[in-house]
Design a protein around this motif. Structure first.
Motif, short mmCIF file in Angstrom:
data_model
loop_
_atom_site.label_atom_id
_atom_site.label_comp_id
_atom_site.label_asym_id
_atom_site.label_seq_id
_atom_site.Cartn_x
_atom_site.Cartn_y
_atom_site.Cartn_z
N HIS A 1 4.30 -4.97 -14.62
CA HIS A 1 3.69 -4.39 -15.84
C HIS A 1 2.79 -3.25 -15.39
N THR A 2 2.83 -2.13 -16.11
CA THR A 2 2.06 -0.96 -15.69
C THR A 2 0.55 -1.20 -15.75
N ASP A 3 0.08 -2.11 -16.61
CA ASP A 3 -1.35 -2.39 -16.69
C ASP A 3 -1.84 -3.34 -15.60
N TYR A 4 -0.89 -3.84 -14.79
CA TYR A 4 -1.23 -4.76 -13.70
C TYR A 4 -0.59 -4.22 -12.42
N PRO A 5 -1.11 -3.08 -11.92
CA PRO A 5 -0.43 -2.34 -10.85
C PRO A 5 -0.47 -3.00 -9.49
N GLU B 1 0.83 -1.20 0.00
CA GLU B 1 0.00 0.00 0.00
C GLU B 1 0.87 1.25 0.00
N ARG B 2 2.03 1.15 0.64
CA ARG B 2 2.92 2.30 0.79
C ARG B 2 3.98 2.33 -0.31
N SER B 3 4.72 3.43 -0.38
CA SER B 3 5.85 3.50 -1.30
C SER B 3 6.93 2.52 -0.84
N ILE B 4 7.46 1.76 -1.79
CA ILE B 4 8.48 0.78 -1.42
C ILE B 4 9.87 1.17 -1.94
N VAL C 1 6.26 0.95 -10.57
CA VAL C 1 5.01 1.23 -11.26
C VAL C 1 4.26 2.27 -10.44
N SER C 2 3.96 3.41 -11.07
CA SER C 2 3.30 4.49 -10.35
C SER C 2 2.35 5.23 -11.29
N GLU C 3 1.06 5.18 -10.97
CA GLU C 3 0.03 5.89 -11.73
C GLU C 3 0.12 5.61 -13.22
N GLY C 4 0.24 4.32 -13.54
CA GLY C 4 0.26 3.90 -14.94
C GLY C 4 1.56 4.12 -15.67
N GLN C 5 2.58 4.55 -14.94
CA GLN C 5 3.89 4.79 -15.56
C GLN C 5 4.92 3.82 -15.01
N LEU C 6 5.92 3.53 -15.84
CA LEU C 6 7.06 2.72 -15.42
C LEU C 6 8.25 3.66 -15.21
N LEU C 7 8.67 3.79 -13.95
CA LEU C 7 9.76 4.69 -13.60
C LEU C 7 11.01 3.85 -13.33
N ASP D 1 13.40 11.61 -7.18
CA ASP D 1 12.24 11.57 -6.26
C ASP D 1 11.11 10.70 -6.82
N ILE D 2 11.46 9.48 -7.25
CA ILE D 2 10.44 8.58 -7.78
C ILE D 2 9.94 7.65 -6.68
N HIS D 3 8.65 7.37 -6.74
CA HIS D 3 8.03 6.50 -5.73
C HIS D 3 7.00 5.60 -6.41
N GLY D 4 6.73 4.48 -5.77
CA GLY D 4 5.71 3.56 -6.26
C GLY D 4 5.48 2.46 -5.25
N SER D 5 4.31 1.86 -5.32
CA SER D 5 3.97 0.79 -4.36
C SER D 5 4.17 -0.60 -4.96
N LEU D 6 4.60 -0.66 -6.22
CA LEU D 6 4.94 -1.92 -6.89
C LEU D 6 6.28 -1.72 -7.58
N GLY D 7 7.23 -2.62 -7.33
CA GLY D 7 8.52 -2.41 -7.96
C GLY D 7 9.46 -3.58 -7.82
N ILE D 8 10.53 -3.53 -8.61
CA ILE D 8 11.58 -4.54 -8.58
C ILE D 8 12.92 -3.83 -8.65
#
Length: 612
Positions: free
Chosen positions: A162-166, A10-13, A37-43, A62-69
């Motif tokens: 994948h950005t379409d599977y957030p 749920e949080r930024s990882i 993956v953040s708001e439909g974008q791949l950062l 300053d990139i953030h997202g709740s899904l990442g590798i």
């Protein structure tokens, strides 16, 4: 080598991924990167060099997202460049990968024929493009990954987003370790649970061929297309905590941890001067039947096996062979009935050793040959531990330095305990001799503590090595493998060319190298070979060689011109190789520090070798 961290929460990882990579730095790497993956974008950010370079870049962007590798790369295909760093991308897909895709060239050509453009020299990028291509026919990320996996040949652990599977993180394990960290409203992956201890101590260890789909609230695992359950295991986070503390390097810290590590390893097996009734009790039936031992290992673990050969044969009269795993697995060795196959590995994931084990088990089963298998390992949850009949843990705690120290001496300790257990089970060792060796084992940590007190004397000797380019290590009997180990340590971390030899082989070639620029390290315990070793020392000095001698305090070997002696406390002949490991470790460490090399992470090397 190489490290994977990933998560869905749920949080930024972002910070969790970076911290995880820092905890995997011990594995050896040359670049690092992450994708979110953040708001439909791949950062994505990638940097050559240390994780701190990536950390700085991520902080600035300053990139953030709740899904990442995220990933640390040890170059196999392509030089260490930003383009070759992971994660690799194809459109909306990002992939991290440990291992090697052996048929990537064939796959790459097919993809290029379809119009896919490659931006790296790596084998990993084919995976991203294969998934992208599979998604054109099936709008399901997991199904697309499932479709392309059979096309991959080699060893791999994959993390895919994948950005379409957030809310989905897809993982695959085939020949390279991968664990799932189980959280509350969040789940994580890594190639080593150590990376995830700040966020969870509950783990699922994926088996060979497993695929999994992780969301914030669920973990689905599949084997051969069928949903399965894997147990969740709790890890004592305090046991796996790794910090340098007051020491300058992990290697020095781990050298000084050896008395405690050996004590811990002994405590699982000894009750006073006897073996505990529960020690390897489930292996007694197998031990009673075995007629020989085959040890399979790599690097430092192979040297431990070489010493164990002496012990098996001289102490309990059991034939023993030792072989380098990368050679053993490819020469179609004869599988002999009633053999105990012992695999030795610090991590329990060493690719060649694991492959040799699996091949041996497969061939034995196919020919209905009865064998037993046992792992000596430092990681209770490793593949080798899970895949052998029996295991004996080296309770050394995390070893972060690439050059093995406490893992080696605890492997030797474990080997001696194994020899005693097999000898007792087969009635090949008397109670009196077992008790005598057990008493000496209990005394071993205090002897090592005394040996560590010579650290300053060894530091002074090391100053004479700084400008040298070559070195010989000589030993006889069980000290020959220690000579090999000492040479390996010096090579690994100081980058000085060094060779270990059986001292009796001196006149058969190595003596030609000896001159006044060649330091020669001598290992001289009190044993039946001491007088012969003294003759070898005279041969070296007669050719102008400079001697650096680690000698028993009662050996009557003293310092003189071009002969520098550090006196080592007396110890039983059986356990002398464990004690004499300490001064060669300290010598290598101090030489490396004085030469200004990266002691804990030497160039071109990795801690856990999970690819060929």
């Amino acid at each position: 080598m190489c490290g994977i961290v990933g998560g869905v929460a749920e949080r930024s990882i972002t910070n969790i991924l970076i911290e995880g990579l820092k905890r995997l730095e011990y594995r050896g790497y040359d670049s690092a990167g992450l994708a979110l993956v953040s708001e439909g974008q791949l950062l994505r950010e990638r940097r050559v060099g240390k994780v701190i370079n990536l950390d700085t870049a991520v902080e600035q962007s300053d990139i953030h997202g709740s899904l990442g590798i995220a990933h640390t790369r040890w170059a196999t295909h392509g030089k260490p460049t930003e383009n070759n760093a992971h994660p690799h991308v194809s459109g909306k897909i990002a992939v991290v990968h440990n291992g090697i895709i052996e048929n990537y060239q064939v796959l790459k050509q097919k993809l290029q024929d379809l119009g896919y453009v490659f931006s790296s020299e790596t084998d990993t990028e084919v995976v991203a493009h294969l998934i992208a291509d599979a998604l054109k026919e099936n709008n399901n990320l997991f199904a697309a990954v499932e479709k392309i996996v059979p096309q991959l040949e080699g060893a791999y652990a994959l993390g895919i987003v994948h950005t379409d599977y957030p809310d989905e993180l897809i993982v695959v394990r085939e020949g390279s370790p991968l664990v799932i960290g189980v959280g509350i409203g969040e789940n994580f992956i890594s190639s080593d649970q150590l990376a995830l201890l700040p966020v969870t101590n509950r783990f699922i260890y994926l088996e060979e061929g497993d695929m999994a789909r992780l969301t914030r609230d669920s973990i689905e695992i599949f084997a051969h297309g069928q949903a399965i359950e894997r147990p969740v295991k709790e890890l004592d986070a305090t046991v796996s905590h790794a910090s340098k503390g007051e020491y300058k390097h992990f290697m020095l810290k781990e050298i000084y941890e050896q008395p405690e590590a050996i004590q811990q390893t002994l405590s699982q097996a000894l009750n006073g001067n006897t073996l505990r009734d529960d020690f390897l009790k489930d292996a007694e039936a197998d031990f009673s039947q075995i007629k020989q031992v085959q040890i399979i290992a790599c690097g430092t673990s192979y040297h431990a096996g070489m010493i164990a050969k002496y012990w098996f044969e001289q102490l309990i009269g059991l034939p023993c062979q030792v072989e380098i795993a990368s050679e053993y697995r490819y020469r179609s060795p004869v599988i002999v009935a009633d053999t105990l196959y012992v695999c030795v590995s610090q991590s329990g994931e060493t690719a060649d050793t694991l492959a040799a084990l699996r091949d041996t088990q497969k061939r034995a089963a196919a020919n209905n040959i009865n064998i037993a298998t046992l792992t000596i390992c430092n990681v209770a949850t490793s593949s080798m531990v899970r895949e052998t009949n029996h295991h004996l843990l080296t309770l050394a705690g995390p070893e972060i330095g690439v050059a093995s120290t406490k893992a080696f001496t605890t492997q030797l300790t474990a080997f001696m305990l194994l020899v005693l257990k097999v000898g007792q089970t087969k009635q090949q060792i008397s109670a009196a001799q077992l008790g005598e060796i057990a008493a000496t084992l209990w005394h071993l940590p205090s002897v090592i503590l005394k040996t560590l007190q010579f650290n300053n004397a060894i530091l002074n000797l090391s100053e004479l090595f700084v400008e040298k380019n070559h070195c010989l290590f000589l030993g006889r009997g069980t000290q020959f493998p220690i000579a090999l180990e000492g040479a390996l340590k010096l090579k690994e971390i100081s980058y000085i060319h060094a060779e270990g030899y059986a001292a009796g082989e001196l006149k058969h070639g190595p003596l030609a190298l000896v001159d006044n620029e060649m330091p020669v390290v001598i290992l001289a315990p009190m044993d039946d070979m001491l007088d012969k070793l003294k003759s070898n020392m005279e041969e070296v000095q007669a050719r102008g060689g400079e001697l650096f001698v680690f000698a028993d305090e009662n050996s009557e070997i003293n310092s003189k011109d071009r002969q520098h002696v550090v006196q080592i406390p007396t110890i039983s002949t059986w356990l002398a190789p464990i004690v004499y490991s300490i001064p060669v470790q300290l010598l290598s460490y101090h030489v490396a520090v004085l030469r200004g090399t990266d002691v804990d992470q030497p160039r071109n090397l990795a801690k856990s070798v999970t690819v060929e």
